[in-house]
Design an enzyme around this catalytic site. Structure first.
Site, mmCIF file in Angstrom:
data_model
loop_
_atom_site.group_PDB
_atom_site.id
_atom_site.type_symbol
_atom_site.label_atom_id
_atom_site.label_comp_id
_atom_site.label_asym_id
_atom_site.label_seq_id
_atom_site.Cartn_x
_atom_site.Cartn_y
_atom_site.Cartn_z
ATOM 1 N N ASP A 276 -38.714 -24.085 -22.848
ATOM 2 C CA ASP A 276 -40.113 -23.711 -23.038
ATOM 3 C C ASP A 276 -41.046 -24.824 -22.593
ATOM 4 O OD1 ASP A 276 -39.362 -25.468 -25.051
ATOM 5 O OD2 ASP A 276 -39.457 -23.969 -26.639
ATOM 6 N N ASN A 277 -40.742 -26.053 -23.031
ATOM 7 C CA ASN A 277 -41.568 -27.194 -22.653
ATOM 8 C C ASN A 277 -41.497 -27.463 -21.158
ATOM 9 O OD1 ASN A 277 -41.821 -30.374 -22.254
ATOM 10 N ND2 ASN A 277 -42.992 -29.818 -24.063
#
Length: 463
Positions: A276-277
């Site tokens: 996600d990051n």
């Protein structure tokens, strides 16, 4: 008779400089904290209804909601149902599981039967594109989604009915600003945690994510000088993701020879644990696009998290972070309440003679007040009186544990996630290992997250 020169009585310059720097750092931290508190008040205490909620279906962008499932998360039925009840006229829901015997399947099927007017389906079976099981679970949904805008939301998260409409608003409004800004490529929601079962680790996690973490998260995203995204609930365009490869190198109009054979799209992020990051960072750095926070929260109900679970969860993400942003990870202890206040107390004592203990009492009271104000902004109400002392106790334990957890995390590179062992490599990439994952020392992890997972004796599939 010659007189001896008197010794120099002026204060040493070096301690003066150190004390000044320490005090300046303390002032910076307070400004960051107050910025997060102010952002929480302005953004989350008023959540207007979006006009998109009542617009004709053919006048709004379609959205594909992707929800990867594994096992029975706390409040799973309510979490999934919150996407079926979105006040938005044009969306579909794709629920995915890696195993046809997954316990989440009956819940998913019940909801699809309950809401026949909602376009929803289940995809069973993963496609292995990397070591990250969440990406492997999502990849088929990602490819088969009808719409370009994707909302990837964890199974442990529930959202308010107006969340989708307000989030799409941010995508649309970013293209009509004057003067023009960088286009919004990703909309995310700040996590807000509840601990209904009352386990100690759950309470500490709740106190951390709803106060200090949220405060810093809001401040960093308000300043918006770097990507900072937690992936519990994110919206982005598949067409944007298909242009990035996770290298974080700015894309040019013509691909270099080195990039010709690179994976792009979601599959490129299967090698990362914090996909996600990395997706958010890739959109930010490779395409020079920006992110935005909606005025909604990603509500996450935590189940049975012991103190040991909490410790190793925090260790895991610090170990991932140190391979992605080493400078920020090294500085992290100096942003913590106890270290920052100790530095400030020593600096004020040296520079102005202010007594240490009265200062520390005032500091901790003020710091707690700001954290509780952030909680109130995100929750929409003050901390309930019957939970106040438990919450403050958990908050104090979190502050005391922060530095020992950081040291423990910095001493190793192996982590456990969803019952599997990984070694964290450069830039946040991971590889599978067979080790114990944590060098536990004096700590014993009595159970892993998936230890109570029981597959269903089912042999039929939905797709």
């Amino acid at each position: 008779m010659e007189t001896q020169p008197e010794p120099d009585q002026s204060p040493s310059l070096f301690p003066f400089i150190i004390a000044t720097i320490g005090l300046a750092w303390y002032v910076v931290l307070w400004n960051i904290g107050l910025l997060g508190c102010r952002t929480g008040r302005r953004r989350y205490r008023m959540r207007p209804r979006s006009p998109l909620a009542t617009a004709p279906p053919d006048s709004v962008p379609g959205v594909s909601i992707l929800r990867p499932l594994k096992g029975l998360d706390a409040n799973l039925y309510e979490n999934l149902e919150s996407t079926f009840t979105q006040e938005y006229p044009n969306f579909e829901i794709i629920l995915s599981v890696a195993d046809e015997q997954d316990q989440a399947l009956p819940v998913a099927r019940d909801l699809i039967s309950k809401y026949p007017s909602i376009s929803a389906r289940i995809i069973i079976g993963e496609e292995v594109v990397g070591v990250n099981p969440k990406v492997n679970n999502l990849i088929r949904s990602y490819r088969e989604a009808t719409h370009d805008i994707l909302w990837v939301i964890d199974s442990g998260v529930s959202v308010a009915p107006g969340t989708l409409a307000r989030s799409v608003d941010l995508f649309e409004s970013s293209t009509h600003t004057r003067p023009p800004k960088r286009r919004v490529a990703l909309v995310h929601h700040v996590p807000f945690v509840s601990a209904p079962e009352g386990f100690l680790g759950s309470r500490i996690e709740e106190a951390f994510l709803n106060t200090n973490h949220a405060k810093m998260y809001l401040a960093i995203n308000t300043v918006s000088i770097e990507s900072c995204v937690v992936g519990k609930s994110n919206l982005y365009r598949r067409s944007d993701l298909e242009r990035v490869n996770g290298s974080l190198k700015p894309q040019v109009h013509t691909e270099s020879d080195d990039d010709q054979g690179c994976n792009r799209g979601l599959a490129a992020f299967g090698k990362f644990l914090a996909e996600d990051n990395m997706i958010a960072s890739a959109l930010w750095h490779e395409l020079d696009l920006r992110h935005d926070l909606s005025c909604d929260v990603a509500h996450n109900a935590i189940g049975k998290m012991s103190l040991s679970d909490y410790v190793w969860r925090r260790v895991r993400w610090i170990r991932v972070r140190k391979h992605m942003v080493i400078a920020a990870t090294i500085m992290e202890p100096f942003t913590e309440n106890l270290i920052a206040s100790s530095i400030a107390a020593a600096s004020l004592r040296y520079l102005f003679g202010i007594p240490i203990w009265p200062f520390l009492v005032v500091h901790h009271a003020a710091w707690l007040w700001v954290d509780l104000d952030v909680y109130e902004s995100l929750a929409g109400h003050p901390l309930p009186a019957d939970r106040r002392w438990w919450f403050i106790t958990a908050w104090c334990l979190r502050e005391l544990l922060a530095l020992p957890i950081w040291f423990l995390a910095m001493l190793g590179n192996e982590v456990i996630w969803r019952g599997k062992n990984y070694e964290v490599l450069r830039a946040g990439e991971v590889k599978g290992t067979s080790g114990d994952g944590n060098h536990r020392g004096l700590f014993i992890r009595w159970r892993q997250r998936d230890s109570h997972y029981q597959p269903l004796p089912s042999n039929h599939s939905d797709t």
